[in-house]
Design an enzyme around this catalytic site. Structure first.
Site, mmCIF file in Angstrom:
data_model
loop_
_atom_site.group_PDB
_atom_site.id
_atom_site.type_symbol
_atom_site.label_atom_id
_atom_site.label_comp_id
_atom_site.label_asym_id
_atom_site.label_seq_id
_atom_site.Cartn_x
_atom_site.Cartn_y
_atom_site.Cartn_z
ATOM 1 N N SER A 112 -2.009 -3.049 -3.646
ATOM 2 C CA SER A 112 -2.325 -2.878 -5.084
ATOM 3 C C SER A 112 -0.658 -2.526 -6.145
ATOM 4 O O SER A 112 -0.172 -3.160 -5.537
ATOM 5 C CB SER A 112 -3.687 -2.150 -5.346
ATOM 6 O OG SER A 112 -4.122 -2.844 -6.941
ATOM 7 N N HIS A 113 -1.911 -1.238 -7.022
ATOM 8 C CA HIS A 113 -0.714 -1.209 -8.140
ATOM 9 C C HIS A 113 0.557 -0.253 -7.426
ATOM 10 O O HIS A 113 1.010 0.579 -8.353
ATOM 11 C CB HIS A 113 -1.272 -0.698 -8.980
ATOM 12 C CG HIS A 113 -2.620 0.481 -8.681
ATOM 13 N ND1 HIS A 113 -3.152 0.074 -7.531
ATOM 14 C CD2 HIS A 113 -2.329 2.064 -8.868
ATOM 15 C CE1 HIS A 113 -4.227 0.900 -7.892
ATOM 16 N NE2 HIS A 113 -3.492 2.287 -8.578
ATOM 17 N N ASP A 277 0.441 -6.605 -11.480
ATOM 18 C CA ASP A 277 0.227 -5.325 -10.289
ATOM 19 C C ASP A 277 0.840 -5.891 -9.764
ATOM 20 O O ASP A 277 1.534 -7.299 -9.351
ATOM 21 C CB ASP A 277 -0.152 -4.429 -10.498
ATOM 22 C CG ASP A 277 -1.584 -4.912 -9.984
ATOM 23 O OD1 ASP A 277 -1.917 -6.495 -9.582
ATOM 24 O OD2 ASP A 277 -2.420 -3.848 -8.917
ATOM 25 N N ASP A 279 -0.032 -6.511 -6.583
ATOM 26 C CA ASP A 279 -1.777 -7.337 -5.583
ATOM 27 C C ASP A 279 -1.717 -8.602 -6.784
ATOM 28 O O ASP A 279 -2.494 -9.862 -6.284
ATOM 29 C CB ASP A 279 -2.205 -7.120 -4.930
ATOM 30 C CG ASP A 279 -3.665 -6.385 -6.067
ATOM 31 O OD1 ASP A 279 -3.082 -6.158 -6.874
ATOM 32 O OD2 ASP A 279 -5.109 -6.292 -4.830
ATOM 33 N N ASP A 281 -3.943 -8.751 -9.575
ATOM 34 C CA ASP A 281 -5.236 -7.941 -9.983
ATOM 35 C C ASP A 281 -5.474 -7.569 -11.184
ATOM 36 O O ASP A 281 -6.358 -7.450 -11.850
ATOM 37 C CB ASP A 281 -6.198 -8.029 -8.369
ATOM 38 C CG ASP A 281 -5.787 -6.409 -7.976
ATOM 39 O OD1 ASP A 281 -5.023 -6.121 -8.872
ATOM 40 O OD2 ASP A 281 -6.393 -6.189 -7.326
ATOM 41 N N ARG A 282 -3.462 -6.581 -11.931
ATOM 42 C CA ARG A 282 -4.534 -6.099 -12.523
ATOM 43 C C ARG A 282 -3.665 -7.071 -14.003
ATOM 44 O O ARG A 282 -2.592 -7.443 -13.962
ATOM 45 C CB ARG A 282 -3.737 -4.549 -12.487
ATOM 46 C CG ARG A 282 -4.874 -4.149 -11.254
ATOM 47 C CD ARG A 282 -3.871 -2.176 -11.589
ATOM 48 N NE ARG A 282 -4.915 -1.451 -10.574
ATOM 49 C CZ ARG A 282 -5.504 -0.083 -10.369
ATOM 50 N NH1 ARG A 282 -5.296 0.331 -11.813
ATOM 51 N NH2 ARG A 282 -6.393 0.021 -9.033
ATOM 52 N N LYS A 376 -11.163 -9.274 -9.410
ATOM 53 C CA LYS A 376 -10.462 -8.938 -10.751
ATOM 54 C C LYS A 376 -8.754 -10.107 -10.871
ATOM 55 O O LYS A 376 -7.970 -10.150 -9.595
ATOM 56 C CB LYS A 376 -9.896 -7.542 -10.991
ATOM 57 C CG LYS A 376 -9.440 -6.420 -10.055
ATOM 58 C CD LYS A 376 -9.177 -5.646 -10.729
ATOM 59 C CE LYS A 376 -8.641 -4.244 -9.763
ATOM 60 N NZ LYS A 376 -9.663 -3.622 -8.786
#
Length: 543
Positions: A112-113, A277, A279, A281-282, A376
């Site tokens: 992710s982030h 971010d 991946d 999703d943010r 998200k």
């Protein structure tokens, strides 16, 4: 040929909030990734001949593990693997592909982030057939399997060419389909949003700046914002996904996007700034001279979602994670729709979305999404904002001030203490838990505690119970502080402190946030002895 390879367990493969995350060198240990992937397959039933989606955010080691996962899927009996070109699929795009093609599930390779690179972070998570992260009953089963695994199965065939779109039948009969990473997702966005209205807004000189942070959203944003919506070339920056994210930390907060923030606060700022971010999703949303907190963004998007074609009939409910501010609650109350407070982790929203109880969901950690997927979705939030701006014809700052005038303002901030000694962090939380029964009715400074608890969630759909989800201390007037240990890091512990004050008086809506929260910040320090227990005089990051 299928090989059964003997292996020995690793005892540290417990999935966190969203899959297994470790440093790359740990994943590069002999059979480490293979053990976890086989444990996923061993914990599932009924996938013989079915579709498995595989993709990731392009970070270091993605391609290596994708090749392993493809060969192991073949050996374990999947009939087809769908993988994004170059191994790229944003997390929301992967969710959409799983749902659109009725796949059995998907393996998403991402941390992710978190930072990427040879010594940085990597992750593997499993998403189920609804497109969302595996629920705890599956992740618990995976973990139990990792502790006793003694072999894994892998097919012996050459690596797949991930850079050529098309289908190929592998020895043994499994089909590998390399798909356009962007097309299905972009088509879905065109169904949800009024691209014509947004194109018209941009044609009138509305300026956009989107920072993809050298991460997975770059190809998606470039195709949608520049190619389909007509934003000028260069509106999407850092659009090429890099294995190390260009050496930057791909978390779209004000610390990591300080250049974008400074530009958006300047006299010649674009009208709209955003980032996503690692991946995809943010999201980060900044108007000209106006930063939008994720909690406010959730509330404003929910209040205005009906302006977009995909939500023109209104929304049935809103869900938010417990640490997220109560701004969305006030929208739900005024609109007479459902409102749900869940633990942190998108998997908790999945049941509500599947049951038709919620339409829009959000977390204070820059994650917002809807029932279009089961993750998200950073770019979705950006496009909904653009749709609202195009229809209302007002600035981000004007929309925010009008929202606060209608619903009141929830001053809100998150203080992160990153890389804290794990024992010290656990000791702080344990000490707070012991204090909870004694706090109601007491004063901390000038603040009176009305209640204090360790948040538990009773899922209204599957009736599962999740305990110890964060310590809440609530004060008279609607203010609160929340303490929680994050499950998304890979080293040490991250202590998150959430501070919130509700202000209904519109004449008091322009106070600097940290000043508005000063007494609550002092109360948190006092009740938890943060500096004394962690050795940190100040937070690592304030958002």
């Amino acid at each position: 040929m299928i090989k059964a390879v003997p292996t020995t367990p690793y005892l540290d493969q417990k999935p966190g909030t969203s899959g297994l995350r470790k440093k790359v060198p740990e994943f590069q240990q002999p059979n480490y990734a293979e053990n976890f992937i086989q444990s996923i397959f061993d914990s599932l039933e009924g996938f013989q001949g079915k579709i498995l989606v595989i993709g990731g955010d392009g970070r270091y080691y993605n391609r290596d593990v994708i090749q392993k996962a493809i060969k192991m899927a073949a050996a374990n009996g999947f009939g087809k693997v769908m993988v994004g070109k170059a191994g790229i699929l944003s997390t929301p795009a992967a969710s959409h592909v799983i749902r659109k093609y009725k796949a059995f599930g998907g393996i998403i390779l991402s941390a992710s982030h978190n930072p990427g690179g040879p010594t940085e972070d990597f992750g593997i998570k499993y998403n189920t057939g609804n497109g969302g992260p595996a629920p705890e009953k599956i992740t618990d089963a995976i973990f139990e399997r990792t502790k006793v695994i003694d072999s894994y199965k892998i097919a012996d065939f050459p690596d797949v060419n991930l850079d050529r779109i098309g289908k190929e039948e592998m020895p043994g009969g499994m089909i590998v389909s390399v798909i356009d990473s962007v097309e299905d997702y972009a088509a879905l966005m065109e169904e949800l949003f009024d691209f014509g209205a947004i194109r018209n807004l941009i044609s009138l000189g509305f300026r956009i700046c989107f920072d993809a942070m050298s991460a997975v959203t770059g190809p998606y944003a470039k195709e949608i914002l520049e190619n389909r919506l007509g934003a000028p070339l260069g509106s999407v920056r850092n659009f090429k996904p890099l294995p190390d994210f260009g050496g930057h930390h791909p978390d779209p907060n004000l610390a990591n996007c300080h250049e974008l923030y400074e530009e958006m606060m300047s006299d010649d700022a674009p009208d709209f700034g955003a980032a996503s971010d690692g991946d995809g999703d943010r999201n980060l949303i900044i108007g000209k001279g106006a930063y939008v907190t994720p909690s406010d963004s959730l509330a404003i998007l929910a209040a205005n979602a009906n302006l977009a074609p995909g939500y023109s009939h209104g929304i049935v409910g809103i869900a938010r994670s417990m640490p997220t501010s109560g701004a969305a609650d006030r929208v739900a109350e005024k609109r007479g729709i459902g409102m749900y407070e869940t633990p942190t982790g998108w998997k908790f929203f999945g049941n509500l979305l599947d049951a038709g109880m919620a339409t829009i969901c959000g977390e204070e950690s820059s994650g917002t999404g809807s029932n279009h997927v089961r993750e998200k979705d950073g770019l979705w939030a950006v496009l909904l904002w653009l749709n609202i701006l195009a229809v209302r014809g007002e600035s981000v700052a004007d929309i925010m001030s009008q929202h606060w005038a209608t619903y009141g303002r929830n001053y809100y901030s998150r203080h992160d203490y990153e890389g804290v000694d794990t024992d010290a962090a656990n000791g702080l939380v344990d000490a707070l838990r012991e204090k909870l029964p004694t706090l109601p009715g007491t004063k901390i400074g000038d603040l009176t505690v009305t209640s204090a608890d360790d948040f538990s969630y009773n899922d209204p759909v599957d009736k599962s119970v999740s305990n110890h989800q964060g310590i809440r201390i609530l004060f008279e007037g609607g203010s609160r502080i929340v303490f929680r240990l994050s499950g998304t890091g890979t080293s040490g512990a991250t202590l998150r402190l959430y501070i919130e004050r509700y202000e209904p008086d519109s004449t008091r809506h322009n106070i600097e946030t940290q000043a508005a929260l000063a007494d609550l910040i002092a109360a948190a320090q006092s009740v938890a002895d943060i500096s004394g227990r962690t050795g940190r005089p100040a937070p690592t990051v304030i958002t």
